[in-house]
Design a protein around this motif. Structure first.
Motif, PDB file in Angstrom:
ATOM      1  N   ASP A   1      57.116  58.040 -12.699  1.00  0.00           N
ATOM      2  CA  ASP A   1      56.585  59.220 -13.392  1.00  0.00           C
ATOM      3  C   ASP A   1      57.694  60.221 -13.705  1.00  0.00           C
ATOM      4  O   ASP A   1      57.711  60.839 -14.769  1.00  0.00           O
TER       5      ASP A   1
ATOM      6  N   GLU B   1      59.777  58.845 -16.631  1.00  0.00           N
ATOM      7  CA  GLU B   1      59.016  58.947 -17.883  1.00  0.00           C
ATOM      8  C   GLU B   1      58.952  60.394 -18.380  1.00  0.00           C
ATOM      9  O   GLU B   1      59.163  60.665 -19.561  1.00  0.00           O
ATOM     10  N   THR B   2      58.680  61.323 -17.480  1.00  0.00           N
ATOM     11  CA  THR B   2      58.572  62.735 -17.867  1.00  0.00           C
ATOM     12  C   THR B   2      59.899  63.274 -18.378  1.00  0.00           C
ATOM     13  O   THR B   2      59.956  63.954 -19.408  1.00  0.00           O
TER      14      THR B   2
ATOM     15  N   GLN C   1      62.402  61.540 -19.626  1.00  0.00           N
ATOM     16  CA  GLN C   1      62.711  60.899 -20.908  1.00  0.00           C
ATOM     17  C   GLN C   1      61.927  61.537 -22.048  1.00  0.00           C
ATOM     18  O   GLN C   1      62.455  61.721 -23.144  1.00  0.00           O
ATOM     19  N   GLN C   2      60.669  61.902 -21.806  1.00  0.00           N
ATOM     20  CA  GLN C   2      59.868  62.587 -22.828  1.00  0.00           C
ATOM     21  C   GLN C   2      60.487  63.938 -23.179  1.00  0.00           C
ATOM     22  O   GLN C   2      60.578  64.304 -24.355  1.00  0.00           O
ATOM     23  N   CYS C   3      60.905  64.679 -22.161  1.00  0.00           N
ATOM     24  CA  CYS C   3      61.537  65.986 -22.401  1.00  0.00           C
ATOM     25  C   CYS C   3      62.823  65.833 -23.207  1.00  0.00           C
ATOM     26  O   CYS C   3      63.063  66.583 -24.155  1.00  0.00           O
TER      27      CYS C   3
ATOM     28  N   LYS D   1      63.602  63.468 -25.216  1.00  0.00           N
ATOM     29  CA  LYS D   1      63.261  63.068 -26.583  1.00  0.00           C
ATOM     30  C   LYS D   1      62.859  64.288 -27.414  1.00  0.00           C
ATOM     31  O   LYS D   1      63.252  64.425 -28.569  1.00  0.00           O
ATOM     32  N   ILE D   2      62.104  65.199 -26.810  1.00  0.00           N
ATOM     33  CA  ILE D   2      61.681  66.415 -27.512  1.00  0.00           C
ATOM     34  C   ILE D   2      62.889  67.303 -27.814  1.00  0.00           C
ATOM     35  O   ILE D   2      63.039  67.817 -28.923  1.00  0.00           O
TER      36      ILE D   2
ATOM     37  N   ASN E   1      65.976  66.349 -28.006  1.00  0.00           N
ATOM     38  CA  ASN E   1      66.820  65.594 -28.933  1.00  0.00           C
ATOM     39  C   ASN E   1      68.278  66.041 -28.853  1.00  0.00           C
ATOM     40  O   ASN E   1      68.898  66.386 -29.857  1.00  0.00           O
TER      41      ASN E   1
END
Length: 113
Positions: A51, A54-55, A57-59, A61-62, A64
Motif C-alpha cells: 500500500d 502504491e500510494t 507511486q500515485q503521488c 505520478k501526479i 510528475n
C-alpha cells in the motif's frame, strides 16, 4: 538536528535569502519547480508495504517530477559527537507550553541521524 549538521539554514537565513525575490521571479520558479525534484517519504502506522509503494507511486505520478541532476544532490553531513552524554538546553519558544520544544536525538555512529 541543527546542532549536529555541518550546514544548517535557520528560518531567518531562509527568510533573508527570499526577501529580495519578486513575484515575477517566484512565478518563473514555480513553473519549473518539479522538473528536477528530490522526494523523500516517511510512512508510519498500520499500513502494508504494498500500500505504501502504491500510494507513493500515485503521488509521484501526479507530481510528475524528474530526478535531480547528479551535481545537485546534496548529502547530509553531520559531526560525530564525543562518546558519553551530551546535551544542549535551549530556552523554550512558547513559554506557556513546557513541551513545545522537547526534541531528542540519539546518535549511534556518525551516519545514524
Amino acid at each position: 538536528l541543527s546542532v549536529l549538521k555541518l550546514v544548517h539554514y535557520t528560518r531567518v537565513d531562509r527568510h533573508t535569502a527570499l526577501s529580495n525575490v519578486n513575484f515575477k521571479e517566484f512565478r518563473r520558479f514555480v513553473k519549473s519547480f518539479t522538473d528536477h525534484l528530490y522526494v523523500q517519504c516517511l510512512v508510519q502506522g498500520n499500513v502494508t508495504l504494498d500500500d505504501v509503494i502504491e500510494t507513493i507511486q500515485q503521488c509521484l505520478k501526479i507530481i510528475n517530477c524528474g530526478p535531480l541532476f547528479s551535481n545537485t544532490v546534496q548529502q547530509m553531513r553531520v559531526v560525530q559527537i564525543p562518546l558519553g552524554v551530551s546535551y544542549c538546553k535551549l530556552k523554550n519558544i512558547n513559554e506557556t507550553n513546557p513541551t513545545s520544544a522537547v526534541i531528542n536525538y540519539y546518535q549511534i555512529g556518525i551516519t545514524s541521524i
